[in-house]
Design an enzyme around this catalytic site. Structure first.
Site, PDB file in Angstrom:
ATOM      1  N   ASP A 150       0.851  -1.186   0.000  1.00 49.10           N
ATOM      2  CA  ASP A 150       0.000   0.000   0.000  1.00 49.10           C
ATOM      3  C   ASP A 150       0.889   1.240   0.000  1.00 49.10           C
ATOM      4  O   ASP A 150       1.845   1.339   0.785  1.00 49.10           O
ATOM      5  CB  ASP A 150      -0.899  -0.001   1.235  1.00 49.10           C
ATOM      6  N   HIS A 157      -3.811  14.195   0.450  1.00 47.23           N
ATOM      7  CA  HIS A 157      -4.026  13.388   1.663  1.00 47.23           C
ATOM      8  C   HIS A 157      -2.828  13.465   2.596  1.00 47.23           C
ATOM      9  O   HIS A 157      -2.988  13.676   3.805  1.00 47.23           O
ATOM     10  CB  HIS A 157      -4.290  11.935   1.278  1.00 47.23           C
ATOM     11  N   GLU A 226     -10.459   4.005   3.967  1.00 45.37           N
ATOM     12  CA  GLU A 226      -9.570   4.783   3.122  1.00 45.37           C
ATOM     13  C   GLU A 226      -9.928   4.494   1.672  1.00 45.37           C
ATOM     14  O   GLU A 226      -9.899   3.327   1.235  1.00 45.37           O
ATOM     15  CB  GLU A 226      -8.098   4.467   3.398  1.00 45.37           C
ATOM     16  N   GLU A 228      -9.272   4.151  -1.963  1.00 47.82           N
ATOM     17  CA  GLU A 228      -8.077   3.912  -2.761  1.00 47.82           C
ATOM     18  C   GLU A 228      -8.438   3.174  -4.049  1.00 47.82           C
ATOM     19  O   GLU A 228      -9.538   2.654  -4.205  1.00 47.82           O
ATOM     20  CB  GLU A 228      -7.054   3.073  -1.981  1.00 47.82           C
ATOM     21  N   ASP A 261      -8.828   0.421   2.213  1.00 45.92           N
ATOM     22  CA  ASP A 261      -7.791   0.041   3.167  1.00 45.92           C
ATOM     23  C   ASP A 261      -8.279   0.395   4.566  1.00 45.92           C
ATOM     24  O   ASP A 261      -7.956   1.446   5.118  1.00 45.92           O
ATOM     25  CB  ASP A 261      -6.492   0.784   2.833  1.00 45.92           C
ATOM     26  N   ARG A 265      -7.404   3.723  13.516  1.00 42.78           N
ATOM     27  CA  ARG A 265      -6.586   4.911  13.778  1.00 42.78           C
ATOM     28  C   ARG A 265      -5.968   4.925  15.170  1.00 42.78           C
ATOM     29  O   ARG A 265      -4.813   5.343  15.344  1.00 42.78           O
ATOM     30  CB  ARG A 265      -7.428   6.179  13.585  1.00 42.78           C
ATOM     31  N   GLN A 268      -3.172   2.408  15.348  1.00 43.84           N
ATOM     32  CA  GLN A 268      -2.040   2.926  14.579  1.00 43.84           C
ATOM     33  C   GLN A 268      -1.250   3.970  15.366  1.00 43.84           C
ATOM     34  O   GLN A 268      -0.020   4.036  15.277  1.00 43.84           O
ATOM     35  CB  GLN A 268      -2.542   3.533  13.271  1.00 43.84           C
ATOM     36  N   LYS A 281      -3.563  -1.959  10.125  1.00 49.12           N
ATOM     37  CA  LYS A 281      -3.937  -2.085   8.726  1.00 49.12           C
ATOM     38  C   LYS A 281      -4.095  -3.538   8.271  1.00 49.12           C
ATOM     39  O   LYS A 281      -4.638  -3.788   7.197  1.00 49.12           O
ATOM     40  CB  LYS A 281      -2.853  -1.441   7.846  1.00 49.12           C
ATOM     41  N   THR A 285      -8.484  -5.605   4.003  1.00 48.02           N
ATOM     42  CA  THR A 285      -8.466  -4.678   2.877  1.00 48.02           C
ATOM     43  C   THR A 285      -9.473  -5.216   1.874  1.00 48.02           C
ATOM     44  O   THR A 285      -9.357  -6.360   1.431  1.00 48.02           O
ATOM     45  CB  THR A 285      -7.072  -4.603   2.222  1.00 48.02           C
ATOM     46  N   GLU A 395      -9.900  12.671   7.813  1.00 49.39           N
ATOM     47  CA  GLU A 395      -9.870  14.004   7.206  1.00 49.39           C
ATOM     48  C   GLU A 395     -11.238  14.669   7.224  1.00 49.39           C
ATOM     49  O   GLU A 395     -11.359  15.869   7.517  1.00 49.39           O
ATOM     50  CB  GLU A 395      -9.375  13.901   5.770  1.00 49.39           C
TER      51      GLU A 395
END
Length: 458
Positions: A150, A157, A226, A228, A261, A265, A268, A281, A285, A395
């Site tokens: 990834d 971003h 996420e 992607e 993905d 948070r 992480q 992560k 996915t 975000e």
């Protein structure tokens, strides 16, 4: 299998301009996200007819069974036809690009209204054997994925996240404009659209401001999506120790999928220093089941949102004379538990890429890493400059300071709740009037420690 002879031009000779104007005789193809200009590949099974997992091609509301085409002798003129006896796309992905294009052109001639090969459109019996209603099939991962990487390649971003955690003046790390940043993920937890995702548990920091106070083992509280896109590597693998060159890259990109993905948070936050994401992560996915070939996306090639890479200019091995992306309109919607409809929470575009797919592939191999057919490389979160185009809840809620929504039940979100279904879609709109899509990339969040239902039977 019957002998195949048909008139007309060599199937590999179809001009792209002609292809844009094609219509299909297949019901529902014209005007759908799977017109004859798309022809994405996937792996499906069909219990009603006893079809075990096999390769198929989406056309309108149907799936073209490639194994049935092979059995009927309809693709004998394709040199690599035998690969469609396999249950995954791996063998087809391993073929040289010329073979991908030859198969794609042959399918176009079979499925186009004025195609040179009339076999399917003139035989009801062949259509019965080779076409399956798409609504009745179960979809599977398109390939046995060898490795998954990834990236972190949208400047918008990366800047947003950097501003949140390091401030505006230090938003981008010193390396970011010099190379495509990425990390190795887990191929084992890549799942096909529709697979539920269990909320992960992990070590959560007890005091947000003071990591020295330790952690607790608990379910993730800040679960995020996420937005992607990913691409599958194709062609023969490069030899270990022999990096790919930029002029080889496009011949090694088989096709594209949508990708979610999923990200924990809060897990992480504590774990990522110094080696980057790990458990935050690796739990899931999601990808869309249909692989849209790079050839189908050529009419949608466009400038990236960056326009150019001038400050700084990349090192020679990363300079792409065709520096560009694709105009793929992207959206993410959330349906709450028990909700009757999805609410779109963001719209973005694949053009918002600073580092592109060829650059990601070339950089991945720069040390001599061998890139193998069916390796999956994901773009990283795709965000635009406007807040309505942010590609993650982190975000959209700006680190928990804003509410996202309302959703159909009136509720709002900062991060995902149990029972939420996240669905992603991608669309390309051509000036000639046709639409190209990827299908849906969706998954529902299950409560921590909940076992998901078993996958659909073959």
């Amino acid at each position: 299998p019957r002998a195949r002879t048909w008139g007309g031009a060599d199937p590999s000779s179809l001009h792209q301009g002609d292809e844009m104007l094609l219509l299909s005789w297949v019901d529902g193809a014209d005007g759908s996200e799977f017109p004859v200009q798309n022809l994405p590949f996937g792996v499906f099974s069909h219990t009603l007819s006893g079809r075990s997992p096999r390769v198929g091609v989406a056309i309108g509301e149907s799936v073209l069974d490639m194994q049935a085409l092979l059995a009927e002798g309809l693709i004998d003129h394709c040199a690599c036809a035998a690969v469609f006896a396999e249950a995954t796309l791996n063998a087809f992905m391993a073929q040289p690009r010329a073979q991908w294009l030859a198969v794609r052109a042959a399918l176009t001639q079979l499925l186009a209204r004025d195609g040179a090969d009339p076999a399917l459109r003139e035989s009801a019996e062949l259509r019965r054997r080779c076409l399956v209603p798409r609504a009745e099939v179960a979809m599977h991962l398109p390939a046995a994925i060898g490795d998954y990487t990834d990236f972190y390649s949208s400047r918008e971003h990366a800047t947003n996240v950097g501003v949140m955690f390091r401030g505006k003046d230090n938003a981008l790390q010193p390396n970011w404009l010099h190379l495509p940043v990425g990390y190795h993920g887990r191929a084992s937890s890549v799942v096909v659209s529709g697979t539920p995702v269990v909320r992960p548990k992990g070590q959560l920091q007890l005091d947000k401001a003071d990591a020295s106070k330790g952690t607790e083992h608990a379910p993730c509280r800040l679960l995020d999506f996420e937005l992607e896109m990913g691409f599958f590597v194709g062609g023969p693998a490069n030899r270990l120790g022999a990096p790919l060159e930029m002029d080889e890259a496009e011949d090694r990109i088989f096709g594209f999928v949508l990708c979610n993905d999923w990200s924990a948070r809060d897990v992480q936050k504590f774990e990522y220093v110094p080696l980057g994401p790990f458990g935050a992560k690796n739990f899931a996915t999601s990808i869309s089941p249909w692989v849209v070939m790079a050839e189908a996306l050529l009419p949608f090639r466009c400038a990236t949102s960056a326009g150019s890479q001038a400050e700084p200019v990349p090192l020679p091995y990363l300079r792409d004379p065709n520096y560009s992306s694709y105009d793929v309109q992207l959206e993410v919607a959330i349906t709450p538990a028990g909700g009757d409809r999805a609410t779109v929470v963001t719209t973005s575009n694949y053009r918002h890429m600073y580092w592109t797919a060829p650059q990601q592939l070339v950089h991945h191999s720069v040390t001599g890493c061998d890139m193998r057919p069916a390796d999956l490389l994901a773009s990283g979160t795709i965000s635009g400059a406007d807040a309505s185009a942010y590609g993650s809840l982190l975000e959209l809620c700006w680190q928990g300071t804003r509410e996202v929504g309302p959703l159909c039940d009136g509720s709002t979100r900062k991060f995902l709740r149990d029972g939420d279904t996240v669905s992603m879609r991608g669309t390309c709109l051509h000036s000639s009037g046709y639409t190209l899509g990827f299908g849906e990339c969706a998954g529902q969040v299950l409560a921590a420690a909940t076992l998901p239902p078993p996958p659909p039977p073959p």
